[in-house]
Design a protein around this motif. Structure first.
Motif, PDB file in Angstrom:
ATOM      1  N   VAL A  93      46.451  73.302  28.120  1.00 15.07           N
ATOM      2  CA  VAL A  93      45.817  72.666  26.963  1.00 15.07           C
ATOM      3  C   VAL A  93      46.143  73.474  25.711  1.00 15.07           C
ATOM      4  N   TYR A  94      46.519  72.762  24.656  1.00 15.37           N
ATOM      5  CA  TYR A  94      46.741  73.412  23.369  1.00 15.37           C
ATOM      6  C   TYR A  94      45.715  72.888  22.369  1.00 15.37           C
ATOM      7  N   PRO A  95      44.692  73.708  22.013  1.00 15.01           N
ATOM      8  CA  PRO A  95      43.741  73.286  20.987  1.00 15.01           C
ATOM      9  C   PRO A  95      44.432  73.271  19.622  1.00 15.01           C
ATOM     10  N   THR A  96      44.379  72.137  18.944  1.00 11.80           N
ATOM     11  CA  THR A  96      45.018  71.980  17.640  1.00 11.80           C
ATOM     12  C   THR A  96      44.333  70.858  16.866  1.00 11.80           C
ATOM     13  N   PRO A  97      44.208  71.022  15.528  1.00 15.04           N
ATOM     14  CA  PRO A  97      43.609  69.925  14.761  1.00 15.04           C
ATOM     15  C   PRO A  97      44.451  68.657  14.838  1.00 15.04           C
ATOM     16  N   ALA A  98      45.710  68.782  15.295  1.00 23.13           N
ATOM     17  CA  ALA A  98      46.582  67.609  15.418  1.00 23.13           C
ATOM     18  C   ALA A  98      46.480  66.957  16.804  1.00 23.13           C
ATOM     19  N   GLY A  99      45.446  67.311  17.572  1.00 28.94           N
ATOM     20  CA  GLY A  99      45.314  66.757  18.928  1.00 28.94           C
ATOM     21  C   GLY A  99      44.375  65.576  19.007  1.00 28.94           C
ATOM     22  N   ARG A 100      44.167  65.077  20.244  1.00 29.58           N
ATOM     23  CA  ARG A 100      43.176  64.011  20.474  1.00 29.58           C
ATOM     24  C   ARG A 100      41.774  64.622  20.435  1.00 29.58           C
ATOM     25  N   PRO A 101      40.768  63.860  19.984  1.00 35.65           N
ATOM     26  CA  PRO A 101      39.418  64.431  19.895  1.00 35.65           C
ATOM     27  C   PRO A 101      38.870  64.873  21.247  1.00 35.65           C
ATOM     28  N   LEU A 102      38.188  66.012  21.250  1.00 31.58           N
ATOM     29  CA  LEU A 102      37.501  66.493  22.456  1.00 31.58           C
ATOM     30  C   LEU A 102      36.223  65.675  22.639  1.00 31.58           C
ATOM     31  N   THR A 103      36.159  64.905  23.705  1.00 30.14           N
ATOM     32  CA  THR A 103      34.993  64.052  23.979  1.00 30.14           C
ATOM     33  C   THR A 103      34.457  64.388  25.372  1.00 30.14           C
ATOM     34  N   THR A 104      33.316  63.786  25.713  1.00 31.35           N
ATOM     35  CA  THR A 104      32.738  63.977  27.044  1.00 31.35           C
ATOM     36  C   THR A 104      33.731  63.566  28.125  1.00 31.35           C
ATOM     37  N   GLU A 105      34.504  62.500  27.856  1.00 31.18           N
ATOM     38  CA  GLU A 105      35.482  62.027  28.862  1.00 31.18           C
ATOM     39  C   GLU A 105      36.571  63.074  29.082  1.00 31.18           C
ATOM     40  N   VAL A 106      37.050  63.674  27.990  1.00 34.66           N
ATOM     41  CA  VAL A 106      38.101  64.705  28.118  1.00 34.66           C
ATOM     42  C   VAL A 106      37.533  65.903  28.880  1.00 34.66           C
ATOM     43  N   ILE A 107      36.302  66.281  28.555  1.00 36.67           N
ATOM     44  CA  ILE A 107      35.676  67.429  29.225  1.00 36.67           C
ATOM     45  C   ILE A 107      35.527  67.137  30.725  1.00 36.67           C
ATOM     46  N   ASP A 108      35.092  65.925  31.073  1.00 36.55           N
ATOM     47  CA  ASP A 108      34.957  65.553  32.492  1.00 36.55           C
ATOM     48  C   ASP A 108      36.293  65.695  33.209  1.00 36.55           C
ATOM     49  N   ARG A 109      37.346  65.288  32.520  1.00 35.10           N
ATOM     50  CA  ARG A 109      38.690  65.378  33.118  1.00 35.10           C
ATOM     51  C   ARG A 109      39.063  66.847  33.348  1.00 35.10           C
ATOM     52  N   PHE A 110      38.753  67.703  32.392  1.00 29.83           N
ATOM     53  CA  PHE A 110      39.058  69.135  32.536  1.00 29.83           C
ATOM     54  C   PHE A 110      38.217  69.761  33.658  1.00 29.83           C
ATOM     55  N   CYS A 111      36.963  69.277  33.796  1.00 33.73           N
ATOM     56  CA  CYS A 111      36.075  69.817  34.844  1.00 33.73           C
ATOM     57  C   CYS A 111      36.653  69.567  36.240  1.00 33.73           C
ATOM     58  N   ALA A 112      37.450  68.523  36.374  1.00 37.30           N
ATOM     59  CA  ALA A 112      38.012  68.181  37.685  1.00 37.30           C
ATOM     60  C   ALA A 112      39.181  69.093  38.064  1.00 37.30           C
ATOM     61  N   GLN A 113      39.639  69.932  37.131  1.00 39.23           N
ATOM     62  CA  GLN A 113      40.750  70.848  37.419  1.00 39.23           C
ATOM     63  C   GLN A 113      40.218  72.131  38.077  1.00 39.23           C
ATOM     64  N   GLN A 114      41.031  72.750  38.917  1.00 36.72           N
ATOM     65  CA  GLN A 114      40.677  74.053  39.488  1.00 36.72           C
ATOM     66  C   GLN A 114      40.926  75.158  38.475  1.00 36.72           C
ATOM     67  N   GLU A 115      41.869  74.895  37.572  1.00 36.31           N
ATOM     68  CA  GLU A 115      42.287  75.932  36.629  1.00 36.31           C
ATOM     69  C   GLU A 115      42.780  75.289  35.348  1.00 36.31           C
ATOM     70  N   LEU A 116      42.530  75.939  34.235  1.00 36.84           N
ATOM     71  CA  LEU A 116      43.068  75.486  32.945  1.00 36.84           C
ATOM     72  C   LEU A 116      43.758  76.663  32.264  1.00 36.84           C
ATOM     73  N   VAL A 117      44.893  76.381  31.625  1.00 31.70           N
ATOM     74  CA  VAL A 117      45.513  77.356  30.731  1.00 31.70           C
ATOM     75  C   VAL A 117      45.280  76.872  29.312  1.00 31.70           C
ATOM     76  N   LEU A 118      44.809  77.767  28.440  1.00 30.65           N
ATOM     77  CA  LEU A 118      44.589  77.394  27.041  1.00 30.65           C
ATOM     78  C   LEU A 118      45.445  78.273  26.137  1.00 30.65           C
TER      79      LEU A 118
END
Ligand code: ADE
Length: 238
Positions: free
Chosen positions: A87-112
């Motif tokens: 994941v690359y946090p950037t003001p040019a990205g898609r908005p962080l919403t509950t749906e995006v967070i739920d999707r990230f929660c389903a991962q075992q690991e995230l790289v930021l």
């Protein structure tokens, strides 16, 4: 999510705020309990020259500096980012919403990737990044803060971090904002706690809180209110 720990790997030029966040409060407890693991990687350790340069002027001109591709790619390779949701946090990205967070929660690991300056070389985004995410329509100077916002929004949903009743009743969970809270004393600067909360009448309290949520959402977030109204009207018709 349940089972083994979720792992967050953050790539940064400024490890201090990240290290101190993972060592504080509820997150520190989650790490101690083995619910969360983290790695904090200093991109500068992967710079190629003796000055350990990580930024350079943009091709085509313009203001600011760009994070160079080579140190970032070497740092990403060192953590196996190719196989991990990145994941690359950037003001040019898609908005962080509950749906995006739920999707990230389903991962075992995230790289930021916590960027600085004007941004990172586009080829890193093309080659490594699965999601570009914005935490809001404003620009921060620190990608670390945006990265930690994402980590915080995700890890609190992991089993064992926060009581599930707390998660059920908070803002956004069913499309409404949260009701107001009060604690002792009963009178503060002549302002009293709403009588219903002292009544011990659970159903009246539940109804009052629901009314408060609806009214607050209508005032603060007409967009959410309209969507909620449509959904409930739809349900009534079923
Ligand atoms: N980096 C700087 N500003 C940001 C924002 N609004 N969202 C995500 N990452 C950022």
């Amino acid at each position: 999510m349940s089972g083994s720990a979720m792992r967050f790997t953050l790539l940064t030029l400024f490890p201090e705020p990240i290290e101190s966040y993972f060592a504080s409060s509820i997150m520190a407890r989650a790490v101690e309990k083995g619910l969360v693991e983290y790695r904090c990687v200093n991109i500068r350790d992967f710079a190629l020259d003796t000055h350990r340069t990580c930024d350079d002027a943009p091709y085509g001109g313009g203001a600011g500096m760009v994070l160079k591709a080579e140190p970032l790619a070497a740092a990403l390779d060192s953590v196996g980012a190719g196989e991990i949701h990145t994941v690359y946090p950037t003001p040019a990205g898609r908005p962080l919403t509950t749906e995006v967070i739920d999707r990230f929660c389903a991962q075992q690991e995230l790289v930021l990737i916590c960027g600085r300056y004007e941004g990172i070389d586009q080829r890193i985004i093309d080659l490594y990044v699965d999601d570009e995410v914005s935490i809001g329509d404003y620009v921060l100077s620190s990608g670390e803060l945006a990265g930690l916002v994402i980590v915080d929004a995700v890890y609190r949903h992991l089993d064992g971090v926060i009581a599930s009743e707390s998660l059920e009743e908070e803002s956004f969970q069913d499309g409404l904002l949260e009701y107001p809270h009060y604690t002792r004393p009963e009178v503060f600067r002549s302002r009293t706690v709403p009588e219903v909360l002292l009544s011990g009448h659970h159903e009246r309290i539940r109804n009052w809180r629901m009314q408060q949520r609806i009214e607050k959402t209508r005032r603060m977030r007409p967009d959410l209110y309209e969507a909620w109204l449509k959904r409930t009207e739809g349900k009534d018709k079923e």
